[in-house]
Design a protein around this motif. Structure first.
Motif, short mmCIF file in Angstrom:
data_model
loop_
_atom_site.label_atom_id
_atom_site.label_comp_id
_atom_site.label_asym_id
_atom_site.label_seq_id
_atom_site.Cartn_x
_atom_site.Cartn_y
_atom_site.Cartn_z
N MET A 83 0.92 -1.18 -0.08
CA MET A 83 0.38 -0.17 0.74
C MET A 83 1.13 1.55 0.18
SD MET A 83 -2.56 1.41 2.90
CE MET A 83 -4.17 1.00 2.27
N GLN A 84 0.62 2.33 -0.55
CA GLN A 84 0.91 3.12 -0.78
C GLN A 84 0.46 4.15 -0.96
OE1 GLN A 84 3.74 3.42 -5.30
NE2 GLN A 84 4.67 2.07 -4.01
N VAL A 85 0.46 6.15 -0.06
CA VAL A 85 0.17 6.84 0.34
C VAL A 85 0.93 8.10 -0.34
CG1 VAL A 85 -2.03 5.87 2.19
CG2 VAL A 85 0.57 6.84 2.37
N PRO B 133 5.79 17.01 1.99
CA PRO B 133 4.21 16.74 1.30
C PRO B 133 4.48 16.66 -0.22
CG PRO B 133 4.42 18.79 2.08
CD PRO B 133 5.81 18.18 2.65
N GLY B 134 3.98 15.93 -1.12
CA GLY B 134 3.99 15.02 -2.25
C GLY B 134 5.21 13.43 -2.45
N ASN B 135 5.56 13.85 -1.26
CA ASN B 135 6.33 12.37 -1.46
C ASN B 135 5.80 11.23 -0.70
OD1 ASN B 135 8.91 12.87 -1.03
ND2 ASN B 135 9.29 12.69 0.83
N VAL B 136 5.43 10.69 -1.97
CA VAL B 136 4.97 9.15 -1.40
C VAL B 136 5.67 8.31 -0.11
CG1 VAL B 136 4.25 7.05 -2.75
CG2 VAL B 136 4.20 8.82 -4.24
N TYR B 137 4.85 7.74 0.12
CA TYR B 137 5.69 6.63 1.44
C TYR B 137 4.92 5.09 1.62
CZ TYR B 137 6.69 11.08 3.24
OH TYR B 137 7.17 12.05 3.78
N ARG B 138 5.46 4.19 1.76
CA ARG B 138 4.93 2.68 2.49
C ARG B 138 4.59 2.25 2.85
NH1 ARG B 138 7.60 4.48 -1.98
NH2 ARG B 138 7.40 3.15 -3.70
N VAL B 139 2.93 2.38 3.33
CA VAL B 139 2.16 1.35 4.73
C VAL B 139 2.96 0.67 4.73
CG1 VAL B 139 0.22 1.39 5.74
CG2 VAL B 139 0.60 2.97 4.33
N ASP C 14 -7.13 2.52 12.12
CA ASP C 14 -6.97 2.49 10.85
C ASP C 14 -6.24 4.01 10.31
OD1 ASP C 14 -9.73 1.39 9.39
OD2 ASP C 14 -10.95 3.37 11.43
N ASP C 15 -5.15 4.19 11.03
CA ASP C 15 -4.28 4.92 10.74
C ASP C 15 -2.50 4.46 10.30
OD1 ASP C 15 -6.05 7.00 12.34
OD2 ASP C 15 -4.86 6.97 14.09
N PHE C 16 -1.83 4.95 9.52
CA PHE C 16 -0.85 4.27 8.84
C PHE C 16 0.49 4.41 9.13
CE2 PHE C 16 -3.56 5.83 5.09
CZ PHE C 16 -4.28 4.85 5.40
N ARG C 17 0.62 3.11 9.71
CA ARG C 17 1.84 2.95 9.99
C ARG C 17 3.80 2.91 8.92
NH1 ARG C 17 4.67 2.14 15.22
NH2 ARG C 17 2.93 0.86 15.86
N SER D 150 13.46 -7.28 2.08
CA SER D 150 12.82 -7.88 1.43
C SER D 150 11.55 -7.92 0.63
CB SER D 150 12.55 -9.19 1.76
OG SER D 150 11.55 -8.89 3.43
N SER D 151 10.87 -6.75 1.36
CA SER D 151 8.84 -6.65 0.40
C SER D 151 9.18 -6.18 -1.01
CB SER D 151 8.11 -6.00 1.67
OG SER D 151 7.54 -5.48 1.16
N PRO D 152 8.54 -6.86 -1.80
CA PRO D 152 8.74 -5.89 -3.04
C PRO D 152 8.15 -4.43 -2.97
CG PRO D 152 7.11 -8.05 -2.85
CD PRO D 152 7.20 -7.85 -1.86
N HIS D 153 7.50 -4.06 -2.33
CA HIS D 153 5.82 -3.51 -2.38
C HIS D 153 7.37 -1.97 -1.40
CE1 HIS D 153 2.27 -4.48 -3.37
NE2 HIS D 153 2.31 -5.53 -2.18
N MET D 154 8.43 -2.72 -1.20
CA MET D 154 9.27 -1.47 -0.43
C MET D 154 10.64 -0.98 -1.49
SD MET D 154 7.75 -0.80 2.64
CE MET D 154 9.11 -0.07 3.28
N LYS D 155 10.55 -2.26 -2.37
CA LYS D 155 12.19 -1.46 -3.29
C LYS D 155 12.03 -0.51 -3.85
CE LYS D 155 13.01 -6.40 -3.08
NZ LYS D 155 14.33 -6.70 -2.45
N SER D 156 10.59 0.54 -4.70
CA SER D 156 11.50 1.14 -4.69
C SER D 156 10.65 3.11 -4.73
CB SER D 156 9.83 1.15 -6.30
OG SER D 156 8.69 1.85 -5.07
N LYS D 157 11.33 3.83 -4.40
CA LYS D 157 12.11 4.46 -3.70
C LYS D 157 11.15 6.10 -3.78
CE LYS D 157 17.10 4.37 -3.53
NZ LYS D 157 18.16 5.39 -3.78
N SER D 158 10.65 6.60 -2.56
CA SER D 158 10.11 7.78 -2.85
C SER D 158 10.63 8.39 -3.79
CB SER D 158 9.60 8.43 -1.02
OG SER D 158 8.84 6.79 -1.01
#
Length: 124
Positions: free
Chosen positions: A1-3, A17-23, A29-32, A102-110
């Motif tokens: 998930m990305q926000v 602001p504008g940065n994309v973060y991986r949840v 309901d709050d995001f870590r 190791s998480s595939p959702h964490m490999k791309s950079k913000s």
């Protein structure tokens, strides 16, 4: 998930602001997320716009009595995991770092944070 962070807030100076973060988790309901200083903090979901709702299939999800969501990947889902992390438990620190690597959702950079400008237009 990305926000994506919607707007700057002086209360949350560790987000850009504008940065994309991986949840990496959801609590009531709050995001870590991993913030700009590399810490896995919880932030109100209202600060963000979801840009990718997909999740790794290993996430464990529960719903609270008032309909609030709790969800973590299996590697981070043990009760008290983040308390142990912030107490600097070597096992918890290593488990988080292993998950992030190791998480595939964490490999791309913000995107890199944009420099803040002063009134004179100079980078702060």
């Amino acid at each position: 998930m990305q926000v994506k962070l919607k707007a700057y807030s002086p209360k949350y100076r560790d987000l850009t602001p504008g940065n994309v973060y991986r949840v990496i988790g959801i609590e009531a309901d709050d995001f870590r997320i991993m913030n700009d200083v590399g810490q896995p903090y919880l932030y109100p979901h209202r600060l963000f716009r979801v840009v990718d709702a997909s999740r790794n299939p290993d996430w464990q999800r529960t719903v609270g009595t008032e309909g609030e969501e709790y969800a973590y990947p299996r590697a981070l889902a043990a009760p008290g995991f983040f308390e142990d992390y912030f107490d600097r438990s070597p096992a918890a620190v290593e488990a988080l770092h292993t998950y992030l690597r190791s998480s595939p959702h964490m490999k791309s950079k913000s995107p890199k944070p944009k420099p803040r400008r002063t009134r004179a237009g100079q980078a702060a």
